[in-house]
Design a protein around this motif. Structure first.
Motif, mmCIF file in Angstrom:
data_model
loop_
_atom_site.group_PDB
_atom_site.id
_atom_site.type_symbol
_atom_site.label_atom_id
_atom_site.label_comp_id
_atom_site.label_asym_id
_atom_site.label_seq_id
_atom_site.Cartn_x
_atom_site.Cartn_y
_atom_site.Cartn_z
ATOM 1 N N THR A 330 0.833 -1.203 0.000
ATOM 2 C CA THR A 330 0.000 0.000 0.000
ATOM 3 C C THR A 330 0.865 1.248 0.000
ATOM 4 N N VAL A 360 -6.168 -3.836 -7.631
ATOM 5 C CA VAL A 360 -6.048 -2.575 -6.878
ATOM 6 C C VAL A 360 -7.392 -2.136 -6.294
ATOM 7 N N VAL A 384 -3.595 3.668 -1.867
ATOM 8 C CA VAL A 384 -3.745 2.726 -2.961
ATOM 9 C C VAL A 384 -3.270 1.388 -2.404
ATOM 10 N N ALA A 386 -2.580 -2.640 -3.405
ATOM 11 C CA ALA A 386 -2.476 -3.581 -4.518
ATOM 12 C C ALA A 386 -2.056 -4.938 -4.002
ATOM 13 N N ARG A 395 3.683 -4.166 -6.410
ATOM 14 C CA ARG A 395 4.257 -2.827 -6.367
ATOM 15 C C ARG A 395 3.993 -2.058 -7.669
ATOM 16 N N ALA A 398 0.457 -0.941 -7.737
ATOM 17 C CA ALA A 398 0.172 0.171 -6.814
ATOM 18 C C ALA A 398 0.608 1.506 -7.425
#
Ligand code: AMP
Ligand code: GLY
Length: 422
Positions: A330, A360, A384, A386, A395, A398
């Motif tokens: 996040t 997401v 955010v 993910a 990653r 995100a």
């Protein structure tokens, strides 16, 4: 169940999303909530810090479980008031919540229970601060004793800055000067029913404002879970979790129970893995923010059952919570000027596009609807979140999603989970 969640941050949104994702349907109410929470729960106008108002509402609305998100209602005694009326509540009473609210209290409990933590000296004026700084040496760690929303701590090698930090908090009470502990940090959450504890999966928080752990401490700018590097150090995540359960969580829960102030709720252990073993840097009496946003999406069983078992003293009958192999990352979007003076009231857009990125979702923190606009209303605006099969995937999802979101002056760290994504 009819579940009332108190709070208005991304942590509460994450809790609500976890409850809403269960196979069983729940009626979820939230107070005061935010613009994102309003999509996933019924937002009710209720002051979460008012023990009488919350208890009356829970009683007349036949609430089956109250989940307290932030520390303020805990410190205000909302947990006590609900328990007195026999309403199941996940969140400790005022006395046990001092584990978070008073660092002096936490140190005393740890010392009595034999829990490993850094040495600390309590100082009431600048003379005592100076003496303690010299005794413990640089780098200096100075902590406000009371609640400071993650901003009460300074770690610096500059003695003048350390003294200045102490001087800002001394008018409101004592400060703690603590031994500097070196090593990676881990946040580990334990559900507790006052007697039995059950650990969740560990996470790592990014406390500093800027990349490469630069800038001031914040409430947290990002997080990821699980922590693959624990395997190297401890053999497995389970071995690490067992060790902390035995050496930290169980002794503290036993101690609070023995003192007649059982801890019912979430014990958050903030740990540093030093060369000298695992040591506690802080306890919180509630779910961590933003760590919750990466831990709960990985939980492989109904959250409501765990929280209710903790609230009703039946955690012993519940097996260790299971987690999926998915990983989660996040990234927090904060307003310009955060943490000192966040600029608020600016329009926020692009959230739909962000949520179209696979894996997401957006957890809202300080958002509100103003006419036709979504606006940012505070320091940490949204997260955010993910998930993915590995950190590289989570990653990149995100940051891809964050790229769609617009907030003038908005800032976020670009290095969340970089180390584990390889
Ligand atoms: P706290 O609010 O106590 O969690 O402290 C905020 C942050 O300051 C922690 O996450 C650490 O990064 C840092 N910190 C706190 N105490 C220490 C310590 N004794 N040694 C090193 N860093 C610390
Ligand atoms: N992420 C740190 C906290 O929740 O206190």
């Amino acid at each position: 169940m009819r579940i009332l969640v108190l709070g208005s941050g991304a942590r509460e949104h994450a809790i609500i999303l976890a409850l809403a994702s269960e196979a069983e349907h729940h009626e979820i109410l939230a107070a005061p909530g935010n613009a994102g929470i309003a999509h996933d729960a019924t937002v009710i106008p209720l002051d979460p810090n008012d023990p009488v108002a919350v208890t009356d509402y829970a009683n007349t609305s036949s609430i089956d479980l109250v989940v307290i998100g932030p520390e303020a209602p805990l410190v205000a005694g909302v947990g006590d008031a609900l328990r007195e009326r026999g309403i199941p509540v996940f969140g400790p009473g005022k006395a046990a919540a001092r584990l978070e609210g008073s660092k002096t209290f936490a140190k005393r409990v740890m010392d009595t229970a034999g829990v490993p933590t850094g040495r600390a000296v309590r100082a009431r004026d600048l003379g005592e601060v100076g003496a303690a700084l010299d005794e413990l040496g640089a780098p200096y760690v100075v902590k406000a004793d009371g609640l400071a929303a993650g901003k009460g701590v300074i770690v610096t090698s500059d003695r003048v800055l350390a003294l200045d930090h102490a001087a800002t908090f001394l008018p409101t009470g004592a400060v703690l000067i603590e031994e500097f502990l070196a090593g990676p940090e881990v946040s580990l959450f334990f559900l507790s029913d006052g007697d039995t504890v059950r650990a969740l999966s560990p996470a790592q928080d990014y406390k500093r404002l800027r990349d490469d752990d630069d800038g001031p401490n914040t409430g947290g700018m990002g997080a990821y879970s699980p922590l693959p590097w624990l395997d190297e150090r401890f053999g497995s995540e389970a071995a690490f979790v067992d060790l902390v359960t035995r050496d930290v969580a169980e002794p503290v829960i036993r101690q609070l129970d023995a003192e007649g102030t059982p801890f019912i709720g979430l014990l958050y252990a903030g740990l540093i893995l030093t060369d000298d073993g695992v040591k506690v840097i802080e306890f919180n009496a509630r779910f961590g923010d933003p760590e919750t946003q990466v831990v709960l999406p990985r939980l492989a069983e109904p959250l409501s059952r765990l929280l209710l078992a903790a609230a009703t003293g039946t955690l012993e009958s519940v097996a260790r919570p299971a987690f999926t192999d998915t990983v989660a990352v996040t990234v927090v979007l904060a307003s310009e000027g955060y943490p000192e003076k966040p600029v608020t009231g600016r329009p926020l857009s692009g959230l739909d596009a962000a949520e179209h990125v696979p894996g997401v979702h957006v957890a809202h923190a300080a958002t509100a609807v103003d006419g036709h606009d979504l606006i940012a209303t505070g320091g940490r605006v949204l997260n955010v979140v993910a998930t993915g099969t590995d950190f590289r995937e989570a990653r990149s999802r995100a940051y891809d999603a964050m790229g769609h979101i617009h907030l003038k002056g908005g800032r976020f760290r670009s290095d969340i989970a970089a180390r584990v994504a390889g």
